[in-house]
Each structure stands twice: as structure tokens, then as C-alpha cells.
Design an enzyme around this catalytic site. Structure first.
Site, short mmCIF file in Angstrom:
data_model
loop_
_atom_site.label_atom_id
_atom_site.label_comp_id
_atom_site.label_asym_id
_atom_site.label_seq_id
_atom_site.Cartn_x
_atom_site.Cartn_y
_atom_site.Cartn_z
CB SER A 111 -4.76 -3.07 0.36
OG SER A 111 -4.80 -2.71 -1.00
CE1 TYR A 166 0.65 -0.56 1.52
CE2 TYR A 166 -0.50 -1.36 -0.43
CZ TYR A 166 -0.53 -0.83 0.85
OH TYR A 166 -1.74 -0.58 1.45
#
Length: 345
Positions: A149, A162
């Protein structure tokens, strides 16, 4: 020949493992591989989502194998990999996509919750990679795709666990890649850095925000991510792929002016990750959401109306050889024209 996913259909059938395959990006990636006629092992916790994904894989032209597993359990992951190898004969591609998250300020995330996110997202990737290498190294071939990501480089508020896990995957993957290159191994590892994607996670993620969790715009459909993952699986020599113009802009801005980006995200990052309405009570951190509620969530979230089905930047990333050639030819033509004008003078 090309499938309706816009990816080439090869002659041979590969054995592919996709973790987190019951929904979201993993579900879309599994279908993209199936559209190429591949044999796809679907790994996740949720039985309803896995069953529905297997049916879609078979209807798309692939062969499906369902393996229920919690990626934070190293022994279970090893057993799952062995089951895939026993069924398909070997493993050609392993996609580490499984993750968990908590949307809340760091001080409102309990130690057990932070540990759980780290174990599923980071250690799940580590355990998956180790299991894949066990079967790939003896054959001296195979590709491991780490689904990352923009948050693997740039942390944002409300997702500390995360972001930390994705940063860890980035460092782990770079270390492993160097080791594989040093040994001259035919096994490849690559990482795909994704933008915000329209997946069901925003309805099942554990959230303590006052509003309803949402991705930071612009949002892309999971099929955009799936195309990049499938391409990366066939072009593992490249170390990394950036998907979406927002990913590129974020990573460049963070490299050039991280302090400015800190202040910008402090000002905008809270509201950008919430919309009107109360968050649901699904929460899949400890148990799969589909099992708890007896439903299949599929690949798409609730943001279809605003999500982009195509990404010119993602296409250029997949076709950078063509783009480079075109730019070179274009520059050559311009140079020739300029030279001709000078000669005529």
C-alpha cells in the site's frame, strides 16, 4: 488472446495461492488469475466467502481449491501450503494479501488488538512467504507477490497498527529480495503498492471513529489492483509496482517533504477517513465477518459510484517498456525536426 480482465491469457496453467481470498482485493485477484485459466488456491478464514469465491473462480475458467486458514498461525500456513502442493503438484505464485486493521487513534487501540493486526498483516506475510519458499526454492522457480500500500511508505492517522505492519512488510521484502539475488535464486519476490480500494473492509473493520469508515479519495475498484497483481506475478524481476496516481503522488510527496505531509494529514486525515452514518458492528479482527453474519461480502465495497475502474498510471506501470520506447521515439522525432530546421537555416 486477452481475458475480459485485460490481462494476457498464457498457454500453461500455473498453480497460484492467494491469501485473504474471500473478499476485496484478494477475491478480485483470484478471479483475475482464474480468467487466465489458472489453478487457484483460496486461503482465508471465512467459509462463506471462500465458498462463493471458489464458485466464481470455476465459472471464470479456473480451478479452485479452498483452504480455511488463519494466516497468523505459522503451522497452519505451512499445512495449507502443503495441501496446495499435494493437490496442484507445486506452487508457481504466492500472493500475500491477507490483513486486518483497526480504525482508531493509537491510544484507543488495545495491546491485544495491535498485536492481532501485526500478527495477521505482517507475520501472516512472513509465514506465507516462508511456506512458499519451502516449495519454490527446491524447484528454483516461483514468484511471491507482497500486496502492499502507499501506507507501506507513508503512515496516516487512525491506522497505526496497519501502517506499521505494511512498513514492516516493505523492509522484510527488501531484505529477502537481496538474499535471493545474492544466492542467484530463480525465485522472485516483488511488491505491489496499492491506493485506496473499494472493498468491504470498511464495513467490517473494527472502528472507534464517530463516523463510518471509508477510504481516502480517490478510490479505485479492486479489479485495478487485481490487474497489477497478476502482472507482477508474471514479471517478478521488477522490485515494486506503484498503482494509482494517488499512490505515486503520496510517495513522492513523502520523499520530498515528509514534514509538510505530516501537517497536511494531521489537518485532513481524520475527516477523509469517515463519512456520515454510524460504523457497523461487524468487526472481523477476531472472527471472520462472513461467518458471524452468514453472508458473502464479495470483492466490492459500498463505494462503486465514486470508484475508478481504470488507472492510466497503473497501465503505464505495467507497460513502462512501451512507454519508454514511445518517449524515446518521440524525443528522437522532435530532435530530428529541430535538427532539420537548423540545417535549413
Amino acid at each position: 488472446m486477452r481475458s475480459h480482465w485485460g490481462v494476457p491469457v498464457p498457454g500453461g496453467r500455473k498453480a497460484v495461492v492467494v491469501t485473504g481470498a474471500s473478499g476485496g482485493v484478494g477475491r478480485a485477484a483470484a478471479l483475475a488469475f482464474a480468467a487466465r485459466g489458472e489453478r487457484v488456491a483460496l486461503l482465508a478464514r471465512g467459509r462463506e466467502g471462500l465458498a462463493a469465491a471458489a464458485d466464481e473462480v470455476q465459472r471464470a475458467g479456473g480451478e479452485a481449491l479452498v483452504v480455511t486458514v488463519d494466516m497468523s498461525d505459522a503451522k497452519a500456513v505451512d499445512d495449507a501450503a502443503q495441501q496446495v502442493a499435494d493437490t496442484f503438484g507445486h506452487i508457481d505464485v504466492w500472493v500475500n494479501n491477507a490483513f486486518a486493521g483497526v480504525f482508531a487513534p493509537f491510544t484507543e487501540v488495545t495491546p491485544d488488538e495491535f498485536r492481532r493486526v501485526t500478527e495477521v498483516t505482517y507475520l501472516g506475510c512472513v509465514f506465507g512467504t516462508r511456506a512458499a519458499l519451502h516449495h519454490m526454492l527446491p524447484r528454483d522457480r516461483g514468484t511471491i507477490v507482497q500486496v502492499g500500500s502507499a501506507l507501506a511508505y507513508r503512515g496516516i492517522p487512525l491506522q497505526s497498527a496497519y501502517c506499521g505492519a505494511k512498513h514492516a512488510i516493505q523492509g522484510f521484502n527488501e531484505s529477502l529480495r537481496c538474499e535471493l539475488l545474492h544466492s542467484g535464486s530463480g525465485v522472485r519476490t516483488t511488491m505491489v503498492q496499492l491506493p485506496a480500494v473499494n472493498t468491504p473492509q470498511f464495513d467490517w473493520v473494527l472502528s472507534r471513529m464517530p463516523g463510518r469508515a471509508r477510504p481516502v479519495a480517490p478510490v479505485f475498484q479492486p479489479e485495478v489492483a487485481a490487474r497489477a497483481i497478476v502482472h507482477a506475478a508474471s514479471h517478478g524481476r521488477r522490485r515494486e509496482y506503484w498503482v494509482g496516481s494517488s499512490t505515486v503522488a503520496t510517495l513522492i510527496a513523502n520523499a520530498v517533504a515528509p514534514g509538510v505531509l505530516d501537517r497536511y494529514l494531521a489537518r485532513t486525515g481524520f475527516d477523509a477517513q469517515q463519512d456520515e452514518g454510524e460504523h457497523g458492528e461487524l468487526g472481523n479482527l477476531w472472527t471472520p465477518a462472513d461467518g458471524a453474519h452468514g453472508r458473502d461480502f464479495g470483492a466490492h465495497g459500498r463505494f462503486d459510484d465514486e470508484s475508478r475502474a481504470d488507472s492510466p498510471q497503473e497501465w503505464m506501470s505495467r507497460n513502462r517498456g512501451r512507454v519508454g520506447t514511445a518517449l524515446t521515439v518521440g524525443a528522437g522525432v522532435l530532435a530530428a525536426r529541430k535538427l532539420t530546421r537548423l540545417v535549413r537555416r
